[in-house]
Design a protein around this motif. Structure first.
Motif, PDB file in Angstrom:
ATOM      1  N   UNK A   1      67.081 -21.648  59.861  1.00 19.25           N
ATOM      2  CA  UNK A   1      67.955 -20.036  60.018  1.00 19.25           C
ATOM      3  C   UNK A   1      68.380 -20.741  62.045  1.00 19.25           C
ATOM      4  N   UNK A   2      69.283 -20.256  62.637  1.00 15.38           N
ATOM      5  CA  UNK A   2      70.120 -20.507  63.252  1.00 15.38           C
ATOM      6  C   UNK A   2      70.315 -19.080  64.756  1.00 15.38           C
ATOM      7  N   UNK A   3      69.963 -18.281  64.806  1.00 16.83           N
ATOM      8  CA  UNK A   3      70.014 -16.842  65.777  1.00 16.83           C
ATOM      9  C   UNK A   3      71.316 -17.178  66.393  1.00 16.83           C
ATOM     10  N   UNK A   4      72.080 -16.008  65.991  1.00 13.04           N
ATOM     11  CA  UNK A   4      73.704 -16.127  65.949  1.00 13.04           C
ATOM     12  C   UNK A   4      74.526 -16.076  66.971  1.00 13.04           C
ATOM     13  N   UNK A   5      73.204 -15.440  68.029  1.00 14.57           N
ATOM     14  CA  UNK A   5      73.733 -15.099  70.099  1.00 14.57           C
ATOM     15  C   UNK A   5      73.322 -16.346  70.352  1.00 14.57           C
ATOM     16  N   UNK A   6      72.974 -18.233  70.025  1.00 14.67           N
ATOM     17  CA  UNK A   6      73.599 -18.984  70.711  1.00 14.67           C
ATOM     18  C   UNK A   6      74.894 -19.449  70.455  1.00 14.67           C
ATOM     19  N   UNK A   7      75.938 -18.389  69.280  1.00 17.60           N
ATOM     20  CA  UNK A   7      77.346 -19.420  69.481  1.00 17.60           C
ATOM     21  C   UNK A   7      78.154 -18.360  71.193  1.00 17.60           C
ATOM     22  N   UNK A   8      76.912 -17.556  71.734  1.00 26.99           N
ATOM     23  CA  UNK A   8      77.866 -16.812  72.869  1.00 26.99           C
ATOM     24  C   UNK A   8      77.664 -17.661  73.998  1.00 26.99           C
ATOM     25  N   UNK A   9      77.130 -18.913  74.038  1.00 22.00           N
ATOM     26  CA  UNK A   9      76.467 -20.048  75.034  1.00 22.00           C
ATOM     27  C   UNK A   9      76.995 -21.422  74.340  1.00 22.00           C
ATOM     28  N   UNK A  10      78.207 -21.953  74.937  1.00 16.48           N
ATOM     29  CA  UNK A  10      78.349 -22.862  74.323  1.00 16.48           C
ATOM     30  C   UNK A  10      77.476 -24.355  74.456  1.00 16.48           C
ATOM     31  N   UNK A  11      76.732 -24.253  75.400  1.00 11.05           N
ATOM     32  CA  UNK A  11      75.904 -25.251  76.199  1.00 11.05           C
ATOM     33  C   UNK A  11      74.467 -24.889  74.717  1.00 11.05           C
ATOM     34  N   UNK A  12      74.238 -23.607  75.086  1.00  8.36           N
ATOM     35  CA  UNK A  12      73.275 -23.214  73.828  1.00  8.36           C
ATOM     36  C   UNK A  12      73.669 -23.913  72.150  1.00  8.36           C
TER      37      UNK A  12
ATOM     38  N   UNK B   1      72.673 -21.522  58.111  1.00 10.91           N
ATOM     39  CA  UNK B   1      72.027 -19.917  57.933  1.00 10.91           C
ATOM     40  C   UNK B   1      72.332 -19.449  59.756  1.00 10.91           C
ATOM     41  N   UNK B   2      73.454 -19.090  60.144  1.00 10.50           N
ATOM     42  CA  UNK B   2      73.593 -17.754  61.139  1.00 10.50           C
ATOM     43  C   UNK B   2      72.594 -16.502  60.842  1.00 10.50           C
ATOM     44  N   UNK B   3      71.690 -16.187  61.314  1.00  7.85           N
ATOM     45  CA  UNK B   3      71.244 -14.988  61.174  1.00  7.85           C
ATOM     46  C   UNK B   3      70.956 -13.495  62.314  1.00  7.85           C
ATOM     47  N   UNK B   4      71.084 -13.306  61.911  1.00  8.08           N
ATOM     48  CA  UNK B   4      71.395 -11.773  62.746  1.00  8.08           C
ATOM     49  C   UNK B   4      72.376 -11.531  62.888  1.00  8.08           C
ATOM     50  N   UNK B   5      73.731 -11.467  62.071  1.00  5.12           N
ATOM     51  CA  UNK B   5      75.246 -11.383  63.029  1.00  5.12           C
ATOM     52  C   UNK B   5      75.248 -10.085  63.028  1.00  5.12           C
ATOM     53  N   UNK B   6      74.634  -9.536  62.497  1.00  2.92           N
ATOM     54  CA  UNK B   6      75.032  -7.509  62.763  1.00  2.92           C
ATOM     55  C   UNK B   6      74.036  -7.343  64.167  1.00  2.92           C
ATOM     56  N   UNK B   7      73.789  -8.598  64.590  1.00  2.86           N
ATOM     57  CA  UNK B   7      73.510  -8.174  66.371  1.00  2.86           C
ATOM     58  C   UNK B   7      74.457  -8.997  67.042  1.00  2.86           C
ATOM     59  N   UNK B   8      75.159  -9.667  66.694  1.00  3.48           N
ATOM     60  CA  UNK B   8      76.089 -10.704  67.420  1.00  3.48           C
ATOM     61  C   UNK B   8      76.308 -10.046  68.529  1.00  3.48           C
ATOM     62  N   UNK B   9      77.386  -9.129  67.716  1.00  6.59           N
ATOM     63  CA  UNK B   9      78.486  -7.983  69.194  1.00  6.59           C
ATOM     64  C   UNK B   9      77.236  -8.086  70.360  1.00  6.59           C
ATOM     65  N   UNK B  10      76.209  -7.532  70.239  1.00  9.44           N
ATOM     66  CA  UNK B  10      74.799  -7.370  70.995  1.00  9.44           C
ATOM     67  C   UNK B  10      75.237  -8.152  72.525  1.00  9.44           C
ATOM     68  N   UNK B  11      75.143  -9.514  72.141  1.00  9.90           N
ATOM     69  CA  UNK B  11      75.308 -10.782  73.134  1.00  9.90           C
ATOM     70  C   UNK B  11      76.489 -11.032  73.864  1.00  9.90           C
ATOM     71  N   UNK B  12      77.006 -10.250  73.613  1.00  9.56           N
ATOM     72  CA  UNK B  12      78.016 -10.532  74.789  1.00  9.56           C
ATOM     73  C   UNK B  12      80.006 -11.486  73.347  1.00  9.56           C
TER      74      UNK B  12
END
Length: 312
Positions: free
Chosen positions: A145-156, A178-189
């Motif tokens: 599992x990987x937190x999906x918010x890392x998608x919003x930061x290219x370096x991370x 697995x990209x987890x917490x996809x329901x929250x991804x829009x909150x990260x940018x």
């Protein structure tokens, strides 16, 4: 499940791994409930000696063998050293685990593992435990599992890709990222690219170019290019998006894992699964990939833009 008994029945399961806060325990709880509703007997095995709050029904708990607070207090170790000691202690006492698992013959197993990354990238204790399970005729797949918010930061995101690749090579199990917490991804940018760019890990040179727009990362462009080359040369890393609250998303992840560990479900479970999904999304349900998640994300972004325009 005696060692070397080739005639014994196979046992199937998932080894749920990932960094702290990625949603491993929540995933185990959601998957246990989802599989239970389609008729699969599921046992959750807690292998995290620091996990003292478990929302799921736990069949086997490592706390009966060893706990992190006890190790830290008695051996004067910090949390990281204590956790490594616990895993080495589990490896040395695999007979305890074998005895506990024997009480749940015929079940599907979810192993809730610790969140210390080095346990899956270069330390051998858990890897050896998984290898021992294989000798007992367990057919396991690693669910990373990987937190999906890392998608919003290219370096991370590049860092996550490197960690995922290292984990896949070290753990030596069939692997589902697995990209987890996809329901929250829009909150990260806002994402720099469409979601399928991240799930399929497409041409990463675009990500390097995007990083180069940042004055800090511009100085490390050559390093990022080499890291990206390593990831692309192996061509192993891809992701399945997950929203634990969404039955359709849970089904996609479950089927990816079932394919990875070789589990094949019977007719009764198949009928139960169809009934559950038709009740959730209608009788004309069809398989969808990341398009459904991407559509929700785009709709959310468009709504946010519309609200900004109205305010102006």
């Amino acid at each position: 499940m005696s060692e070397g008994s080739k005639g014994s029945s196979l046992a199937f399961g998932q080894v749920v791994i990932g960094p702290p806060g990625s949603g491993k325990t929540t995933y185990c709880h959601g998957m246990q409930e989802f599989m239970g509703r389609i008729g699969r007997k599921v046992t959750v095995v807690n292998l995290d000696p620091a996990n003292d709050t478990m929302p799921y029904q736990c069949g086997v708990d490592i706390a009966e063998l060893i706990t992190l607070p006890d190790v830290m207090e008695n051996l004067k170790l910090g949390p990281n050293g204590g956790l490594i000691y616990c895993m080495e202690y589990l490896e040395a006492n695999c007979d305890w685990l074998q005895e506990k698992l024997a009480a749940f013959r015929g079940h599907y197993y979810l192993f809730d593992c610790p969140g210390q990354v080095e346990l899956y990238t270069h330390h051998d204790a858990l890897k050896n435990v998984f290898a021992q399970l294989a000798k007992w005729n367990f057919r396991l797949a690693a669910v990373h599992l990987v937190d999906s918010h890392y998608c919003t930061d290219p370096g991370k995101f590049i860092s996550v890709l490197c960690t995922s690749l290292s984990t896949m090579l070290h753990v030596e199990l069939p692997h589902v990222n697995v990209l987890s917490k996809m329901d929250l991804i829009e909150q990260y940018g806002k994402l720099a690219f469409n979601l399928d760019y991240y799930t399929e890990v497409l041409d990463l040179s675009y990500l390097v170019d995007h990083l180069a727009s940042d004055p800090f990362f511009r100085n490390y462009r050559r390093l990022n290019e080499k890291l990206v080359e390593v990831i692309e040369d192996y061509s192993l890393v891809s992701f399945v998006p997950l929203n634990v609250q969404d039955k359709e998303s849970m089904r996609r992840v479950m089927q990816a894992v079932d394919k990875a560990n070789g589990y094949s479900f019977g007719d009764q479970e198949h009928r139960s699964l169809e009934a559950l999904m038709s009740a959730a999304v209608g009788a004309d349900f069809q398989f969808t990939s990341t398009l459904a998640v991407q559509e929700k994300y785009v709709q959310s972004q468009n709504k946010a833009v519309e609200e900004e325009v109205m305010e102006l």
